[in-house]
Design a protein around this motif. Structure first.
Motif, PDB file in Angstrom:
ATOM      1  N   VAL A 166     101.577  52.012   7.864  1.00  0.00           N
ATOM      2  CA  VAL A 166     101.007  53.326   8.168  1.00  0.00           C
ATOM      3  C   VAL A 166     101.053  53.497   9.685  1.00  0.00           C
ATOM      4  CG1 VAL A 166      98.991  54.828   7.988  1.00  0.00           C
ATOM      5  CG2 VAL A 166      99.505  53.194   6.155  1.00  0.00           C
ATOM      6  N   THR A 167     101.916  54.387  10.135  1.00  0.00           N
ATOM      7  CA  THR A 167     102.106  54.618  11.565  1.00  0.00           C
ATOM      8  C   THR A 167     101.486  55.951  11.945  1.00  0.00           C
ATOM      9  OG1 THR A 167     104.183  53.392  11.485  1.00  0.00           O
ATOM     10  CG2 THR A 167     103.797  54.757  13.432  1.00  0.00           C
ATOM     11  N   ARG A 168     100.695  55.940  13.005  1.00  0.00           N
ATOM     12  CA  ARG A 168     100.048  57.170  13.467  1.00  0.00           C
ATOM     13  C   ARG A 168     100.496  57.476  14.887  1.00  0.00           C
ATOM     14  NH1 ARG A 168      93.706  57.813  15.204  1.00  0.00           N
ATOM     15  NH2 ARG A 168      93.780  60.018  15.765  1.00  0.00           N
ATOM     16  N   ASP A 169     100.876  58.709  15.122  1.00  0.00           N
ATOM     17  CA  ASP A 169     101.160  59.200  16.465  1.00  0.00           C
ATOM     18  C   ASP A 169      99.852  59.752  17.028  1.00  0.00           C
ATOM     19  OD1 ASP A 169     101.912  60.577  18.736  1.00  0.00           O
ATOM     20  OD2 ASP A 169     103.716  61.439  17.850  1.00  0.00           O
ATOM     21  N   LEU A 170      99.234  59.021  17.960  1.00  0.00           N
ATOM     22  CA  LEU A 170      97.926  59.417  18.469  1.00  0.00           C
ATOM     23  C   LEU A 170      97.957  60.798  19.106  1.00  0.00           C
ATOM     24  CD1 LEU A 170      96.710  56.050  20.066  1.00  0.00           C
ATOM     25  CD2 LEU A 170      95.936  57.090  17.938  1.00  0.00           C
ATOM     26  N   GLY A 171      99.044  61.100  19.810  1.00  0.00           N
ATOM     27  CA  GLY A 171      99.131  62.391  20.472  1.00  0.00           C
ATOM     28  C   GLY A 171      99.212  63.553  19.502  1.00  0.00           C
ATOM     29  N   ALA A 172      99.690  63.287  18.274  1.00  0.00           N
ATOM     30  CA  ALA A 172      99.849  64.365  17.295  1.00  0.00           C
ATOM     31  C   ALA A 172      98.653  64.503  16.373  1.00  0.00           C
ATOM     32  CB  ALA A 172     101.105  64.128  16.455  1.00  0.00           C
ATOM     33  N   THR A 173      97.658  63.622  16.495  1.00  0.00           N
ATOM     34  CA  THR A 173      96.518  63.637  15.571  1.00  0.00           C
ATOM     35  C   THR A 173      95.195  63.726  16.313  1.00  0.00           C
ATOM     36  OG1 THR A 173      96.559  61.218  15.523  1.00  0.00           O
ATOM     37  CG2 THR A 173      97.701  62.369  13.752  1.00  0.00           C
ATOM     38  N   GLY A 174      95.167  64.497  17.385  1.00  0.00           N
ATOM     39  CA  GLY A 174      93.908  64.744  18.055  1.00  0.00           C
ATOM     40  C   GLY A 174      93.526  63.727  19.106  1.00  0.00           C
ATOM     41  N   GLY A 175      94.391  62.750  19.379  1.00  0.00           N
ATOM     42  CA  GLY A 175      94.102  61.771  20.410  1.00  0.00           C
ATOM     43  C   GLY A 175      94.589  62.242  21.763  1.00  0.00           C
ATOM     44  N   PRO A 176      94.563  61.348  22.778  1.00  0.00           N
ATOM     45  CA  PRO A 176      95.069  61.730  24.094  1.00  0.00           C
ATOM     46  C   PRO A 176      96.534  62.112  24.018  1.00  0.00           C
ATOM     47  CG  PRO A 176      93.978  59.578  24.141  1.00  0.00           C
ATOM     48  CD  PRO A 176      94.076  59.975  22.722  1.00  0.00           C
ATOM     49  N   ALA A 177      96.934  63.091  24.807  1.00  0.00           N
ATOM     50  CA  ALA A 177      98.328  63.540  24.776  1.00  0.00           C
ATOM     51  C   ALA A 177      99.262  62.388  25.110  1.00  0.00           C
ATOM     52  CB  ALA A 177      98.522  64.693  25.742  1.00  0.00           C
ATOM     53  N   VAL A 178      98.931  61.589  26.129  1.00  0.00           N
ATOM     54  CA  VAL A 178      99.728  60.419  26.481  1.00  0.00           C
ATOM     55  C   VAL A 178      98.757  59.245  26.617  1.00  0.00           C
ATOM     56  CG1 VAL A 178     101.393  59.421  28.074  1.00  0.00           C
ATOM     57  CG2 VAL A 178     101.346  61.891  27.721  1.00  0.00           C
ATOM     58  N   PRO A 179      98.369  58.611  25.506  1.00  0.00           N
ATOM     59  CA  PRO A 179      97.390  57.532  25.591  1.00  0.00           C
ATOM     60  C   PRO A 179      97.947  56.351  26.360  1.00  0.00           C
ATOM     61  CG  PRO A 179      98.345  57.621  23.397  1.00  0.00           C
ATOM     62  CD  PRO A 179      98.846  58.830  24.131  1.00  0.00           C
ATOM     63  N   SER A 180      97.080  55.664  27.096  1.00  0.00           N
ATOM     64  CA  SER A 180      97.503  54.491  27.844  1.00  0.00           C
ATOM     65  C   SER A 180      97.835  53.360  26.878  1.00  0.00           C
ATOM     66  CB  SER A 180      96.403  54.051  28.803  1.00  0.00           C
ATOM     67  OG  SER A 180      95.240  53.693  28.080  1.00  0.00           O
ATOM     68  N   VAL A 181      98.519  52.343  27.383  1.00  0.00           N
ATOM     69  CA  VAL A 181      98.929  51.223  26.549  1.00  0.00           C
ATOM     70  C   VAL A 181      97.710  50.517  25.966  1.00  0.00           C
ATOM     71  CG1 VAL A 181     100.155  49.029  26.529  1.00  0.00           C
ATOM     72  CG2 VAL A 181     101.044  50.931  27.871  1.00  0.00           C
ATOM     73  N   ASP A 182      96.695  50.262  26.810  1.00  0.00           N
ATOM     74  CA  ASP A 182      95.527  49.548  26.305  1.00  0.00           C
ATOM     75  C   ASP A 182      94.719  50.411  25.350  1.00  0.00           C
ATOM     76  OD1 ASP A 182      94.864  51.189  28.434  1.00  0.00           O
ATOM     77  OD2 ASP A 182      93.198  49.947  29.089  1.00  0.00           O
ATOM     78  N   GLU A 183      94.668  51.721  25.578  1.00  0.00           N
ATOM     79  CA  GLU A 183      93.955  52.608  24.663  1.00  0.00           C
ATOM     80  C   GLU A 183      94.622  52.615  23.291  1.00  0.00           C
ATOM     81  OE1 GLU A 183      91.177  55.507  23.317  1.00  0.00           O
ATOM     82  OE2 GLU A 183      91.181  54.200  25.078  1.00  0.00           O
ATOM     83  N   ALA A 184      95.946  52.641  23.266  1.00  0.00           N
ATOM     84  CA  ALA A 184      96.668  52.674  21.994  1.00  0.00           C
ATOM     85  C   ALA A 184      96.464  51.391  21.203  1.00  0.00           C
ATOM     86  CB  ALA A 184      98.159  52.899  22.240  1.00  0.00           C
ATOM     87  N   HIS A 185      96.186  50.270  21.894  1.00  0.00           N
ATOM     88  CA  HIS A 185      96.031  48.988  21.211  1.00  0.00           C
ATOM     89  C   HIS A 185      94.578  48.669  20.864  1.00  0.00           C
ATOM     90  CE1 HIS A 185      97.304  45.055  19.899  1.00  0.00           C
ATOM     91  NE2 HIS A 185      96.444  44.466  20.692  1.00  0.00           N
TER      92      HIS A 185
END
Length: 503
Positions: free
Chosen positions: A419-438
């Motif tokens: 299950v892969t989620r694109d954070l920028g496309a689902t209400g998250g930061p537009a360009v999330p940082s590497v540590d935020e994404a992990h």
């Protein structure tokens, strides 16, 4: 390759690949189907022209010829006319070809970078990978941290990511301020796992010199690097007295939330407070009296090699290389000490390194325990697959580089769903940082949203059913046992009955 991707999943920023699904085809076979459809359309076009020529050849002045001409015209222009079917087949072939293109292009930027370009990126460091690894292997923790930061920073500052280096900023800022809580800041919320970016970059950069005899350079390189390392020393498993009782999980997201609690160091009104190196085993009792078990494993907690805390860089490297590791052995011992019966269903869950450990345990205990489900978040793949009959779900963020450090594309299957989620496309930061994404907290949020938005989709059903067998119905209760995994000599000396076998 089994794929299940509905329009709803794409629209909400999720992609579900794997599970039983409605189709199970290889992409090359799908491309071959496209070619067959196009050839069939060409033949139908020729048949349409043959009907036209036959109609023109009929004698329109005779009743028989006129009737034949009308019949041929009806065949050529009716709803089942060859040219209409040919047009439909070409549209179908075009749609299938687009599917092939989408799946081919679906590899993340991080995977393509690791597979094709990371040698060039890591090459900007000159001799830094070799220096950092050599000094780290000598046991100098500070050098391992700085070397790991330099490697990860070089990747995150590259044109491949096009964003600043969050770890580099944290390290430089903390050192400039003279802060003493740098390790805590970098390991908070499971983000220390980012140090295996350094391992991945080093392995890929060093591949030509190491002459790794494998088509999978990351596992081969990890074995070459970590296999010869001196043993880390005996590892002990300390049973915690009167541990905090974690909430009874009702969903997969609840299980992952309990994994996230392992990173809380200080007790507050909202957190329990855990020491380092803790894994949890929850005994679930269903309303009918049957029992099931959930094992929750955190990720990396220190950047050192052969550290006192076994959840370290050494364990990462050995897991990536498919080598025996201390944390896998600790989890298996914890399962035995907890009294799990062979026929009682088990669910394993882990974040990043913990996810790799969960997969390693599932592969190792298939004949001893009834592991029904494994769920990982932000974890690379390891060489050992889960045994047949075990349902696996991997949660991954498009912006998270860590899951791609195995150096191979995702391979969903009937028993493994990604299950892969694109954070920028689902209400998250537009360009999330590497540590935020992990961060594990973001993965818990992803699991909550996936349960709500993707429930019932074909790729989710089999895992949800297996997880339901473990978590049970409403009214299920839980008792939590916790274990500390440590290489502290004092603890090892005090706990001889539970000293794990040396690798």
């Amino acid at each position: 390759m089994t794929q299940d991707t509905s329009a709803t999943e794409w629209a909400t920023g999720y992609r579900v690949a794997g599970g039983p699904g409605p189709t199970s085809v290889d992409l090359e076979e799908l491309a071959q189907v496209c070619r067959v459809l196009e050839r069939a359309a060409d033949r139908l076009d020729r048949a349409s022209w043959a009907l036209l020529r036959a109609a023109q050849a009929c004698d329109a002045l005779s009743p028989a010829g006129l009737g034949a001409r009308r019949a041929l015209a009806a065949a050529r222009e009716g709803r089942g006319a060859p040219w209409r079917v040919a047009e439909h087949l070409r549209r179908l072939a075009a749609a299938l070809r687009r599917v092939v293109e989408l799946y081919t292009q679906a590899e993340s930027v991080a995977h393509r970078a690791l597979r094709c370009g990371v040698v060039a990126v890591a090459g900007t460091l000159g001799e830094m990978p070799l220096v950092a690894a050599a000094v780290g292997a000598a046991g100098t923790g500070l050098a391992a941290v700085v070397g790991g930061w330099a490697l990860a920073g070089s990747v995150s500052r590259s044109v491949l990511l096009r964003r600043p280096d969050p770890i580099g900023r944290a390290v430089v800022g903390a050192l400039a301020a003279g802060a003493r809580d740098l390790p805590g800041r970098l390991t908070a919320d499971g983000r220390a796992e980012l140090e295996i970016l350094a391992v991945g970059a080093f392995v890929r950069a060093a591949r030509p010199g190491l002459q790794i005899p494998t088509l999978r350079p990351v596992p081969g390189g990890a074995r070459t690097l970590f296999g010869p390392l001196p043993p880390a020393g005996p590892t002990a498993l300390l049973v915690r007295v009167d541990p905090p009782q974690l909430p009874t999980p009702r969903t997969t997201a609840d299980v992952l939330d309990n994994v996230a609690l392992s990173y809380d160091r200080e007790p507050t009104l909202r957190t329990l407070g855990m020491p380092e190196g803790v894994l949890s085993v929850q005994r679930l009792t269903h309303p009918d009296g049957t029992r099931a078990w959930v094992v929750e494993i955190p990720g990396t907690e220190t950047w050192d090699l052969n550290a006192t805390n076994s959840m370290d860089l050494t364990t990462n490297g050995r897991l990536l290389g498919g080598l025996p590791d201390d944390v896998t052995a600790a989890v298996i011992t914890a399962m035995r000490v907890s009294g799990i019966a062979p026929d009682e269903p088990v669910m394993l869950a882990g974040h990043s390194q913990g996810g790799m450990v969960a997969m390693s345990v599932a592969a190792a205990v298939s004949s001893a325990y009834s592991v029904r489900a494994v769920v990982t978040v932000g974890a690379p793949d390891i060489p050992q697959p889960a045994p047949a009959g075990v349902q696996v779900r991997h949660y991954r963020h498009t912006e998270d580089l860590v899951p791609q450090l195995d150096g191979t594309p995702d391979r969903p299957a009937a028993g493994a769903t990604i299950v892969t989620r694109d954070l920028g496309a689902t209400g998250g930061p537009a360009v999330p940082s590497v540590d935020e994404a992990h961060a594990v907290a973001r993965y818990v949020e992803t699991a909550v949203r996936a349960d709500r938005e993707l429930a019932g989709s074909p790729g989710m059903r089999s895992f949800d059913a297996a997880a339901g067998d473990v978590l049970g119905p409403s009214g299920t209760t839980a008792v939590t046992r916790q274990f500390e995994v440590t290489r502290d000599p004092a603890v090892v000396a005090a706990q001889p009955p539970r000293v794990l076998p040396s690798r």
